[in-house]
Design an enzyme around this catalytic site. Structure first.
Site: not given
Ligand code: AGP
Length: 580
Positions: A2, A27, A74, A98-99, A458, A462, A465, A481, A575
């Protein structure tokens, strides 16, 4: 996960809290709330975006105040609704958190047996009840007692009916103190207060902050402590969209300039980078895209003759790892606050293993605790889907690989990269055309071998997500397979083909999919027979992913745009994943 912010001072409190929440929304964005302290306490909460809360606040008669706390959520404990939204209030204590409190149920039962009534099913309300149960005359003492009972992670902003002061404390979760001559801030991320100040202090674990109209004091175990005030090199400018519709597109388009900046910094000054040659074993650890950047590095370092393993932090932290003294653990993290990656770092350091962090946010937990670090200097990355940070992580890892095993063409190709990236990213028309062919699909596959497979990982994340299309990356040889049974007429299959050594193998796997109706999109360095192809300049193999992944990033952007998705804040994501 959060975002929290608090403020006491002369600026308009509502402006500080609402503008701060908007910058913390990456966040977590399922619900939010504020609490103002004046004659009494006024709490306003809302499900949905900060804009929903702002509307409510603008249509509410507000108490006169110079102090408040706020939160964007979140959800971890308790479903998304107004009751579970923060702030939470029990007795005379109101707070934001937050936590995650791991012993919340136990504490809740104890407090319930003492007659405490709970409205929500959050762990946070338990903290408020706990502090209130200890509170007699001193809020600091009540906080001190409460944190001794708490297990888990917390960053707290606290106000009390009987006090005109703002209190805060953190353990594991990030929280910094913002300092200005117009008041004092607490926030999960400096970005939320850059409009007012770039002066800040980092808070240690369980240091209790007390803020009043004259400033603040820090105490730990009843002892006053001092902390250095630092200046962030970020500015409010970093929060600006610069005319782009989304932060994701803005941050992709920043890549050529940022890549050029790092090249100028290190190309002729490799000594500034750590020397990995003393290590015989390298463990590369990260989560999500950071892990995928690690998979690129695994391919590079293996080709340099180093024994490498790459793992997701959430697994690595619980594995029985056999370390030898020649091991280096490389941690990759944009935020530097990802809980699992922090735990992997601490695991290695508890075993006296050197750690090297490739990190963006200086002052973050990983940047502060690691043995060595390289900052990727991406500036603030706001879009939840990482783009520029991933590219700069891969660039640093590529430079480390070159330093391990230098050869001729690398530096000349390196210098051409920013311009080649510029030219590639200019082809928006073509990327939009490809997006038109993908956005209605339910399933998309990415296939490749070796480093091309790492690129696929990757590219697939992308697309997944930001567009919510079910996309998967496969080792090209693996498709037959099992997964190829999912291929049907029109299923889009990206074939990533940059490694000449295995080019024909990947092409034949792509052909296997095409013969079952797949619609190929070929991304490679050599011309092909496929109608939909993207040819990227052929460069040194240690640099090739840096010209392919931006293409996949921008295609994902246009597919999400076509699908009307909330590109910068995809559903269910956040994020910085600060909980396990
Ligand atoms: C990627 O687009 C995501 N936001 C997520 O997978 C991110 O890479 C992952 O949570 C790691 O975050 P960080 O690089 O801040 O540790």
């Amino acid at each position: 996960m959060c975002g929290i912010i608090g403020y006491k001072g002369k600026n308009n409190v509502i402006d500080v809290l609402i503008s701060g929440l908007k910058k913390l929304e990456y966040r977590g964005y399922d619900s939010s709330g504020i609490a103002l302290k004046g004659q009494g306490i006024q709490i306003i909460k809302s499900v949905g975006r900060i804009s929903d809360l702002e509307n409510k606040v603008n249509n509410t008669e507000l108490i006169k105040t110079d102090m408040g706390i706020a939160h964007t959520r979140w959800a971890t404990h308790g479903e998304v609704n107004e009751v579970n939204a923060h702030p939470h209030r029990v007795g005379k204590i109101t707070l934001v958190h937050n936590g995650i409190i791991e012993n919340a149920e136990e504490l809740r039962n104890e407090l319930t047996s003492k007659g405490v009534k709970f409205n929500s099913n959050t762990d946070t309300e338990v903290i408020a009840a706990l502090i209130d149960s200890y509170y007699e005359n001193s809020v600091e003492e009540a906080i001190e007692k409460a944190i001794h009972d708490l297990k888990g992670s917390y960053a707290l902003g606290i106000i009390c009916d009987d006090s005109d002061k703002l209190y805060a404390v953190r353990c594991q979760s990030p929280l910094i103190l913002g300092v200005s001559d117009k008041g004092t801030f607490i926030t999960s991320d400096i970005g939320a207060i850059l409009k007012y100040t770039n002066k800040y202090s980092l808070l240690g674990e369980n240091e209790i902050v007390t803020i009043d109209e004259n400033g603040y004091k820090l105490e730990k175990d009843g002892q006053e402590i001092k902390r250095e005030v630092m200046t962030s090199n970020l500015t409010e400018e970093d929060n600006d969209l610069h005319g782009y519709d989304h932060y994701m597109l803005k941050e992709i388009m920043e890549e050529p300039v940022l890549v050029n900046k790092l090249i100028n910094k290190y190309a002729n000054n490799l000594n500034a980078l750590p020397d990995l040659s003393q290590y015989k074993n390298i463990h590369i650890i990260g989560c999500g895209s950071a892990y995928y950047a690690g998979m690129i590095a695994k391919n590079l370092f293996e080709d340099d003759g180093v024994k490498v393993e790459c793992d997701v932090a959430s697994e690595y932290r619980y594995r029985n790892i056999i370390y030898d003294d020649k091991t280096l653990v490389i941690l990759i993290s944009q935020s530097g606050e990802t809980a699992d990656t922090i735990a992997a770092m601490r695991k290695a350091m508890e075993n006296n293993i050197d750690t090297l962090a490739i990190v963006n946010v200086d002052g973050s937990t990983i940047a502060r605790e690691t043995t060595y670090k390289v900052l990727i200097e991406a500036g603030r990355e706001v879009a939840v889907a990482t783009t520029k940070a991933y590219i700069l992580q891969v660039l640093i890892l590529s430079l480390l690989s070159y330093k391990l095993n230098p050869d001729d063409n690398y530096l000349s190709d390196l210098k051409k990269l920013p311009q080649q990236l510029n030219v590639l990213l200019d082809r928006t028309g073509y990327f939009k055309k490809l997006a038109d062919q993908i956005y209605k699909r339910n399933d998309v596959f990415f296939i490749g071998r070796k480093i091309d497979y790492a690129i696929c990982m990757e590219g697939s994340l992308k697309l997944k997500e930001v567009s919510y299309i079910h996309s998967d990356a496969y080792q090209a040889g693996e498709l037959k397979h099992g997964t190829i049974s999912l291929v049907e007429d029109g299923t889009v299959v990206f074939g990533i083909v940059t490694d000449d050594f295995i080019r024909d193998k990947t092409i034949s796997n792509l052909e296997e999919a095409i013969s079952r109706g797949a619609k190929p999109i070929y991304v490679g360095t050599e011309d092909s027979k496929y109608e939909d192809q993207i040819i990227v300049p052929k460069v040194h193999k240690k640099l090739q992913p840096l010209l392919v992944v931006p293409v996949l990033q921008i295609i994902a952007y246009y597919v999400a745009l076509k699908r009307g998705c909330d590109i910068d804040k995809p559903k269910n994501l956040a994020k910085s994943v600060t909980v396990e």
